[in-house]
Design an enzyme around this catalytic site. Structure first.
Site, PDB file in Angstrom:
ATOM      1  N   GLU A 179      -6.253 -12.690  -4.646  1.00  0.00           N
ATOM      2  CA  GLU A 179      -4.862 -12.703  -4.000  1.00  0.00           C
ATOM      3  C   GLU A 179      -4.343 -14.064  -3.873  1.00  0.00           C
ATOM      4  OE1 GLU A 179      -4.232  -9.935  -0.893  1.00  0.00           O
ATOM      5  OE2 GLU A 179      -5.193  -8.394  -1.869  1.00  0.00           O
ATOM      6  N   HIS A 382      -4.548   7.810   0.948  1.00  0.00           N
ATOM      7  CA  HIS A 382      -4.954   6.760   1.301  1.00  0.00           C
ATOM      8  C   HIS A 382      -6.352   6.521   2.186  1.00  0.00           C
ATOM      9  CE1 HIS A 382      -3.720   2.641   3.153  1.00  0.00           C
ATOM     10  NE2 HIS A 382      -4.200   2.357   1.835  1.00  0.00           N
ATOM     11  N   GLU A 471      -5.282  -3.532  -7.345  1.00  0.00           N
ATOM     12  CA  GLU A 471      -4.364  -4.712  -7.138  1.00  0.00           C
ATOM     13  C   GLU A 471      -5.305  -5.911  -7.513  1.00  0.00           C
ATOM     14  OE1 GLU A 471      -2.340  -6.108  -2.747  1.00  0.00           O
ATOM     15  OE2 GLU A 471      -4.712  -5.770  -2.814  1.00  0.00           O
ATOM     16  N   GLU A 477       3.624  -7.510  -1.507  1.00  0.00           N
ATOM     17  CA  GLU A 477       3.384  -7.424  -0.235  1.00  0.00           C
ATOM     18  C   GLU A 477       3.554  -8.830   0.144  1.00  0.00           C
ATOM     19  OE1 GLU A 477      -0.425  -5.747   0.463  1.00  0.00           O
ATOM     20  OE2 GLU A 477      -1.505  -7.584  -0.493  1.00  0.00           O
TER      21      GLU A 477
END
Ligand code: NOJ
Ligand code: CA
Length: 668
Positions: A179, A382, A471, A477
């Site tokens: 990320e 989830h 991801e 986000e």
């Protein structure tokens, strides 16, 4: 009989290959790609086996060494001899369960070099090289042998000696996260880099470095060698005791891959990473369904709701039903609900211990699942481990069983946080095994996976097509709670992270300037958000905003109509980090997504790819003359036009703007 055919094939192909190819004087073996543009030369030096890559006869990689260093055994590299060489050409096609193209061609030439140490203990090492039209791949095989039964590898000695100090888009060699924002620098400015990363050469061609079929091995990063501008070495993510690989023999490493194409846009059309993986192992795939989804999600990221219990708890039965109702009336097939299960309060104390089977009291899981089934909506479960993998593993099968019993066919997993036990890394061999186990356990129960904080994609979706998306990217986000993703970010992703596989970026924020304090925003226009549905490929694709922000929005129609699975992909125009335009087809309909970085841009798109003599109704969603990135990013113009293959589409984008187009064949 089979052996006989292989034998004949071997001789015929060797004859053909070696007749056509110029074998450089020093190379012991050579293969060319089927189109003859790429060449792999193999050299056996006394110090090490080496490979060299050329494109159109220009050197891409200088001769680069191969080998291993072990914990309790001498290195396997020097003083080897060639026992045997096999060459082969394969040309087949396969049909993915889902993907960017309906049919994929898998055409390559391969050579296997069987090596043996000249001296005791005469260990064996096989090197497999493949040349495709769009790149080169190679892997090591340590075959079954008397002197070696298991290995502890402390270093994979693969070198990548790039010929020139070209420009690369890269993220750092982080063992726990992908990320990051991409840097654009010369190769000589990189210390260590995660793959995939992409190099634009002065010669014009483009290279993406990555790996394929990472199944039981640590992820590879690349480290630049000291005092060398363009020489890199494979640096594997370690175990806590700093060993890199623990494995029995035989051992096949993942493929080391260099996708090499003449223009950046061709990276969007490459299937090389998938081709290097084994075919689909799931027989009945009827439950594997690409889909769009909304979710109780963005509300938590912007602080409107919480995952944990309390007055702002997001995952209530009531809200879940509202999301299900919204999905059912808007052609959205899935609903994700985060924060439904007990344990999120422990997240606040930094030590995540959750129950993946016990709902919070204000969330009636059985009732929500029943309601979703009744409305024809797929719930997405989830499971957030928070990096605490042992507690997750203990509950994994029970948690998946529960979902299966409720008819839930998709789960989003998460590993946000520091890895437990400490010293393990998200991208180490232990976790690679874990991620694979989750996919296989899920497949047994007909469950699709969307993994966050994952291991990078390496084509496993071909073998396990329930591994839908992940991801492993700095996604939407970050706009909610950090400095955000700058306008150029999504013009880099298609040429870097997305070359590896689908990405759960979660586009579709309509309330661009959601934060009244002005501290956070989404750094695009609304039209660009729509275009991301075509540009960024994901078989599970989120409409990420709060559902109330989609009500009475004519632009939402594009999201309702855009598919998440494609028959054909046609990259149109691209410059890494500046702009990208891609067309994708599903059935008779075409969709075009075009986005720009921080600069306004105009483009002309020739529609010659449409079927001739057909009239298409084009719905065009674009930045309007009033759209302004700062003051009016949500202004959007929706216009309608009739077009045919003779027409040209005009694209006019403002700063960080875009255009999204749906071309429907009118039937005439
Ligand atoms: C990080 C994930 O990327 C995000 O999608 C998720 O909402 C949170 N972790 C909580 O699981
Ligand atoms: Ca994340």
């Amino acid at each position: 009989m089979r052996i006989f055919i292989l034998f004949i094939l071997f001789f015929v192909s060797s004859f053909l290959l070696f007749c056509k190819e110029k074998v450089p004087s020093r190379a012991q073996a050579t293969i060319n790609s089927p189109d003859g543009q790429l060449t792999v030369n193999f050299y056996l030096n006394p110090q090490a086996p080496q490979y060299e890559i050329r494109y159109k006869d220009k050197v891409v990689l200088n001769p680069s060494s191969l080998g291993f260093r072990f914990k309790d055994a001498p290195a396997l590299q020097a003083n080897m001899k060639i026992e045997r060489t096999e060459v082969l050409e394969e040309d087949t096609s396969w049909t993915p369960v889902w993907g960017t193209d309906h049919r994929v061609r898998d055409h390559y030439r391969q050579m296997i070099i069987h090596l043996k140490e000249r001296n005791n203990p005469h260990r064996l090492l096989d090197l497999v090289f493949r040349a495709y039209n769009d790149g080169v791949a190679f892997r090591y095989i340590l075959p079954a042998q008397r002197e070696m039964h298991k290995v502890e590898i402390i270093s994979e000695e693969t070198r990548f000696r790039f010929a020139h100090n070209d420009t690369a888009w890269w993220i750092p060699a982080d063992y726990d996260s992908y990320e990051h924002l991409y840097s654009k620098t010369a190769l000589s400015d990189i210390k260590g880099v995660n793959t995939p990363f992409t190099i634009q050469t002065k010669e014009g061609y483009v290279i993406t470095v990555h790996e394929a079929a990472l199944t039981d091995y640590p992820a590879m990063t690349l480290k630049r060698l000291k005092d060398r501008q363009t020489d890199f070495k494979s640096e594997l993510v370690p175990w806590p005791d700093s060993i890199k690989v623990k494995h029995s023999i035989p051992l096949q490493t993942p493929w080391r891959v260099l996708i090499i194409v003449s223009r950046a846009k061709q990276l969007l059309a490459s299937h090389l990473i998938e081709n290097l993986n084994k075919p689909n192992k799931i027989k009945d795939t009827s439950w594997i369904r690409p889909m769009k989804y909304v979710g109780i999600w963005w509300g938590m990221h912007i602080g409107k709701y919480t995952w944990h219990s309390g007055t702002k708890h997001g995952a209530t039965t009531r809200r879940a039903k509202q999301y299900i109702d919204f999905a059912a009336t808007h052609h959205i097939q899935g609903v994700l609900i985060e924060g439904w299960n007990r344990g999120w309060d422990s997240w606040l104390s930094g030590n995540n211990v959750q129950s993946y089977t016990t709902p919070y009291p204000d969330f009636n899981l059985k009732e929500v699942a029943r309601y979703a089934r009744q409305k024809g909506i797929s719930l997405i479960g989830h499971q957030e481990s928070g990096g605490n993998v042992p507690q997750y593993e203990r509950q994994l099968t029970a948690a998946l069983d529960l979902y299966q019993s409720l008819g839930i066919h998709a789960v989003k997993t998460g590993y946000a946080g520091k890895m437990h036990p400490s010293g393990q890394h998200h991208h180490g061999q232990w976790m690679v095994r874990h991620y694979r186990r989750v996919v296989q356990e899920a497949a047994k129960r007909q469950i699709m996976i969307d993994a966050h904080e994952p291991i990078k994609p390496t084509g496993i979706r071909r073998t396990w097509p329930n591994m839908m998306t992940r991801e492993g990217v700095r996604g939407m986000e970050y706009n909610a709670w950090s400095d955000g993703n700058p306008p150029e970010h999504t013009t880099i992703l298609p040429f870097t992270r997305m070359v590896a596989g689908p990405l759960d970026y979660t586009p579709g924020i309509f309330n661009i300037k959601f934060d009244p304090s002005g501290k956070h925003r989404v750094y695009t226009t609304l039209a660009k958000q729509l275009a991301l549905y075509v540009v960024l490929f994901s078989p599970l694709q989120m409409a990420a905003d709060l559902i109330e922000n989609y009500r009475h929005q004519p632009a939402f129609r594009f999201i309702e109509e855009v598919p998440t699975n494609w028959d054909e992909t046609l990259p149109l125009q691209a410059k890494i980090g500046d702009y990208v335009s891609v067309a994708r087809r599903k059935g008779n309909d075409w969709f075009i997504g075009t986005i720009t970085d921080e600069h306004p841009r105009q483009m002309q798109i020739a529609l010659g790819f449409l079927t001739p003599n057909r009239t298409y109704e084009a719905d065009i969603y674009e930045d309007s003359p009033q759209t302004d990135y700062d003051t009016n990013p949500t202004a959007i113009r929706i216009r309608h036009r009739r077009v045919s293959s003779n027409d040209t589409l005009r694209v006019k984008m403002t700063r960080s703007g875009g255009q999204a187009v749906h071309l429907k064949w009118s039937g005439k």
